[in-house]
Design an enzyme around this catalytic site. Structure first.
Site, short mmCIF file in Angstrom:
data_model
loop_
_atom_site.label_atom_id
_atom_site.label_comp_id
_atom_site.label_asym_id
_atom_site.label_seq_id
_atom_site.Cartn_x
_atom_site.Cartn_y
_atom_site.Cartn_z
N GLU A 157 33.64 0.17 -23.01
CA GLU A 157 35.02 -0.14 -22.63
C GLU A 157 36.01 0.26 -23.72
OE1 GLU A 157 35.81 -0.97 -19.62
OE2 GLU A 157 33.71 -1.13 -19.04
N ASP B 227 30.28 6.87 -22.37
CA ASP B 227 28.90 6.63 -22.80
C ASP B 227 28.64 7.27 -24.16
OD1 ASP B 227 28.33 5.28 -20.46
OD2 ASP B 227 27.36 6.99 -19.48
#
Length: 545
Positions: free
Chosen positions: A197, A265
């Site tokens: 996040e 990621d």
């Protein structure tokens, strides 16, 4: 040196905003300098780019008056910031519909996040628990300091929601559902979600997508962000939540794309490694999330709807960590305690007692210290003080090592009316853990019960300097002033509690009461300045409506 915003400064700020273009309304940093005055950069968690022209104020050093002025100055600057937010909202500024504008500035991102957070904090699912949120911020900033933007301002918070979800709003506001915290089987797994996040924020993914919608104001985007947040938690209400804004198509465009997810990621994984967590935790947790969909009757976790996890994504992350040797990364005790606390407060007291008794007896479900902590919490909720005291005994040696255990020890002492050293315990504990707000709350309550109002005021002043936007502290401050018979200060403190809730009209009412309740010149000048500003804002909003 203690500073107070001058009346001239207020006039400059107001005139500056009246004359500003929409872009200039983004920040105060271009205020004209004033010879002989000082510039103060607001501390982290306020606003990183808000500069104000200040002049020195000279109450006697070391006095209560000095401490009070320091606090009033910080609160007033918060009010000025909030005023600016409302004025920008009332005027429909800044304009984000310029087709030549491909991305928002960081100031615009932060403003969207701030306005969204006013809505989120007033939501029933916002978990107003200082220990849980302080832990998330401690973990979050451990990651942020190892990210590609370590100076970026963030705020991490929890929502009391059993669905598995985490989300990032523009400007660095990251929410985590309690369901996700409980699903994570290690601290590294929780950290892997936060690092992902954080990468969405530092790469400005959501901000770029929102800017692409060509919506015409920060207020509209903030409302959209909150509506989409609600829709992600409860898809059945999405159309009602964002009616009139072409919600369906916008929501589909705001769900993160495969490219965004892969970038988050990759960057999140790098942050996870640098922060000292186990990078293998990311693909392990993602794979568990994917497998969980098979057990939910064709209903996938919220996190998977907004962060689609494919086999390709899991394989890509797994390949990236393949060459990294496995190493054991121990969970912090605070991680285990927070999880135990969430279980204790989410179950009814008897269910929680049975759960933790079973976990301790069979030595399962994780850390035994945390399980005993959860059992004691559950027993206290059930009013079984004697048994809670007995079960706490094995934890006694950890009281000086962990603030959450120290807070629990103090609560047990307060419930045991025969205990005579409770005040001394809190005095020592707050000195050992001065930043632990839950301890401070309880100590202030104890001092108020003992009618030690001046001692409570001193502690509150110290805490508010460190945590100026803490609603609970301002509520306690108002109670303390009421007990002291200081009506002007009481109503002034209550006005701050309403501002922190986003309730402008009630704040004005309290300031009016404060104005008529006392004669302190310095306090009165601040109250009158705030009243004038808030009435102008209220009038502007009424005219717009």
């Amino acid at each position: 040196m203690i500073f107070l915003v001058s009346k001239q400064t207020i006039a400059i700020i107001r005139q500056y905003m009246r004359n500003s273009s929409s872009k200039n309304c983004q920040t105060f940093k271009n205020l004209p300098p004033t010879h002989g005055h000082y510039t103060l950069r607001i501390r982290k968690h306020w606003h990183p780019r808000l500069n104000a022209t200040l002049k020195p104020c000279a109450p006697h050093l070391g006095t209560t008056e000095q401490s009070r002025y320091h606090i009033v100055m910080k609160n007033l600057l918060y009010i000025v910031l909030y005023t600016w937010s409302l004025l920008c909202r009332a005027d429909g500024l800044p304009d984000l519909g310029d087709t030549s504008q491909e991305a928002m500035s960081q100031q615009q991102e932060r403003k969207i996040g701030e306005q969204s957070m006013f809505e989120i904090r007033s939501d029933k699912d916002y978990l107003d628990d200082a220990e849980v949120n302080d832990y998330l911020n401690q973990l979050g900033y451990q990651l942020v300091s190892n990210s590609n933007e370590p100076s970026q301002e963030f705020e991490f918070f929890a929502l009391n929601d059993n669905t598995i979800n985490a989300f990032a709003l523009p400007g660095g506001f990251i929410g985590v559902n309690t369901g996700l915290i409980l699903m994570a089987q290690s601290e590294s797994e929780l950290a892997s979600v936060l690092s992902h996040e954080i990468a969405h924020v530092t790469q400005h993914h959501l901000a770029r997508m929102v800017a692409g919608q060509k919506i015409d104001s920060v207020a509209a985007i903030a409302a959209l962000a909150v509506a989409i947040l609600a829709a992600r938690s409860n898809p059945q209400t999405s159309q009602a939540a964002i009616v009139g804004m072409q919600a369906g198509s916008i929501q589909r465009q705001l769900n993160f794309t495969r490219i965004h997810e892969q970038e988050a990621d990759r960057i999140g994984l790098s942050t996870l490694k640098k922060a000292g967590f186990d990078p293998h935790a990311m693909p392990i947790f993602f794979e568990r999330l994917q497998k969980s969909t098979r057990l939910l009757d064709n209903s996938m976790p919220t996190y998977l709807r907004t962060h689609p996890i494919t086999s390709d994504r899991i394989a890509d992350v797994a390949n990236r960590v393949q060459q990294t040797p496995y190493r054991l990364v121990a969970d912090s005790l605070s991680f285990q305690l927070v999880r135990a606390k969430l279980r204790a407060i989410q179950k009814n007291s008897q269910e929680a007692i049975n759960f933790f008794k079973s976990a301790i007896g069979e030595q399962k479900h994780g850390n035994q210290t945390a399980q005993r902590y959860g059992l004691v919490l559950a027993l206290m909720r059930a009013g079984q003080v004697a048994r809670a005291t007995q079960e706490f005994t094995p934890l006694q040696t950890l009281t000086s090592q962990n603030p959450m255990i120290a807070t629990l020890a103090g609560q047990i002492k307060r419930m045991d009316k025969s205990n005579t050293n409770t005040t001394e315990f809190y005095r020592n504990a707050t000195q050992s853990f001065p930043q632990h707000r839950a301890l401070a709350y309880d100590y202030v309550e104890l001092l108020l019960e003992a009618k030690r109002f001046e001692d409570a005021l001193k502690l509150l002043n110290e805490q508010i300097i460190t945590h100026p936007n803490d609603l609970r502290l301002h509520e306690l401050l108002a109670r303390n002033y009421a007990a002291l018979g200081k009506r002007q200060e009481e109503h002034h403190a209550l006005a701050y509690t309403y501002i922190l809730r986003g309730n402008l009209l009630n704040a004005i009412e309290q300031l009016e009461l404060a104005k008529s309740a006392g004669t302190d010149f310095h306090e009165l000048s601040i109250i009158e300045s705030e009243l004038k500003q808030f009435k102008e804002i209220a009038a502007a909003r009424a005219k717009k409506n």
